[in-house]
Design a protein around this motif. Structure first.
Motif, mmCIF file in Angstrom:
data_model
loop_
_atom_site.group_PDB
_atom_site.id
_atom_site.type_symbol
_atom_site.label_atom_id
_atom_site.label_comp_id
_atom_site.label_asym_id
_atom_site.label_seq_id
_atom_site.Cartn_x
_atom_site.Cartn_y
_atom_site.Cartn_z
ATOM 1 N N MET A 1 -56.018 -7.746 5.699
ATOM 2 C CA MET A 1 -54.429 -7.645 6.265
ATOM 3 C C MET A 1 -53.970 -8.848 6.221
ATOM 4 O O MET A 1 -54.539 -10.112 6.504
ATOM 5 N N PRO A 2 -52.655 -9.011 5.908
ATOM 6 C CA PRO A 2 -51.783 -10.208 6.168
ATOM 7 C C PRO A 2 -51.826 -10.797 7.312
ATOM 8 O O PRO A 2 -51.592 -10.162 8.588
ATOM 9 N N ILE A 3 -51.820 -12.225 7.345
ATOM 10 C CA ILE A 3 -51.902 -12.754 8.776
ATOM 11 C C ILE A 3 -50.632 -12.785 9.476
ATOM 12 O O ILE A 3 -50.646 -12.356 10.830
ATOM 13 N N GLN A 4 -49.482 -12.944 8.624
ATOM 14 C CA GLN A 4 -48.300 -12.607 9.415
ATOM 15 C C GLN A 4 -47.972 -11.285 9.961
ATOM 16 O O GLN A 4 -47.426 -11.033 11.041
ATOM 17 N N SER A 5 -48.577 -10.185 9.267
ATOM 18 C CA SER A 5 -48.427 -8.906 9.943
ATOM 19 C C SER A 5 -49.371 -8.899 11.279
ATOM 20 O O SER A 5 -48.762 -8.134 12.377
ATOM 21 N N ILE A 6 -50.587 -9.307 11.311
ATOM 22 C CA ILE A 6 -51.341 -9.264 12.692
ATOM 23 C C ILE A 6 -50.546 -10.139 13.646
ATOM 24 O O ILE A 6 -50.437 -9.671 14.673
ATOM 25 N N GLN A 7 -50.166 -11.197 13.348
ATOM 26 C CA GLN A 7 -49.447 -12.127 14.180
ATOM 27 C C GLN A 7 -48.127 -11.385 14.797
ATOM 28 O O GLN A 7 -48.154 -11.537 16.091
ATOM 29 N N LYS A 8 -47.300 -10.765 13.921
ATOM 30 C CA LYS A 8 -46.276 -10.015 14.427
ATOM 31 C C LYS A 8 -46.580 -8.902 15.220
ATOM 32 O O LYS A 8 -46.026 -8.720 16.491
ATOM 33 N N THR A 9 -47.563 -8.085 14.829
ATOM 34 C CA THR A 9 -47.931 -7.034 15.680
ATOM 35 C C THR A 9 -48.482 -7.265 17.087
ATOM 36 O O THR A 9 -48.050 -6.553 17.924
ATOM 37 N N PHE A 10 -49.203 -8.218 17.076
ATOM 38 C CA PHE A 10 -49.875 -8.716 18.562
ATOM 39 C C PHE A 10 -49.180 -9.902 19.234
ATOM 40 O O PHE A 10 -49.468 -10.496 20.276
ATOM 41 N N LYS A 11 -47.964 -10.209 18.584
ATOM 42 C CA LYS A 11 -47.111 -11.344 19.312
ATOM 43 C C LYS A 11 -47.748 -12.485 19.442
ATOM 44 O O LYS A 11 -47.843 -13.192 20.536
ATOM 45 N N ILE A 12 -48.723 -13.001 18.391
ATOM 46 C CA ILE A 12 -49.356 -14.203 18.724
ATOM 47 C C ILE A 12 -48.420 -15.402 18.148
ATOM 48 O O ILE A 12 -47.866 -15.245 17.128
#
Length: 150
Positions: A139-150
């Protein structure tokens, strides 16, 4: 001197922590295989993090380095402690986390403002500390960060 003491404490506790407290299975992946993932992926980002810092994959502790990648946290001693504050804010609770926070706060009282900033960052993010990151390596890092508001 305090960095050395904290690092020695970590080295002394790492093996028992891996053996007795970490119940997850080790990831079945080699550090070099991480570069087979797409450039923007979590796997590739983890590979970059490990190579950049001259680290190897630590069995059963792979998630720790993934958290570094997702939160953009450095590897200095006080940043490691700050990451534990972040995880506390994110809802993680463990004896090891509390040991790190307690010893880190005692040894680094001048970083308390930074620690509380990290705690607030972790609290603002959606809870993600419990995820099985081994299944998210493509999975793309930015997608994970965006989804979880990291």
């Amino acid at each position: 001197m305090r960095d050395y003491l904290i690092e020695r404490l970590y080295e002394c506790t790492k093996k028992p922590y891996q053996k007795y407290f970490k119940k997850n299975d080790p990831w079945d992946i080699d550090k070099k295989q991480l570069f087979d993932f797409p450039n923007d992926s979590l796997g590739y980002g983890l590979g970059n993090f490990l190579y950049k810092n001259h680290f190897d994959i630590q069995e059963k502790l792979e998630d720790h380095d993934v958290i570094h990648v997702l939160t953009n946290t450095g590897i200095s001693v006080y940043e490691e402690i700050g990451m534990q504050y972040y995880l506390l804010g994110n809802g993680k609770r463990s004896l090891y986390l509390f040991m790190v926070i307690l010893s880190g706060t005692i040894f680094y009282p001048n970083q308390i403002k930074y620690f509380f900033q990290q705690f607030k960052r972790g609290k603002q993010a959606h809870s993600f500390h419990y995820l099985d990151f081994s299944k998210m390596l493509s999975m793309p890092i930015q997608s994970i960060q965006k989804t979880f508001k990291i």
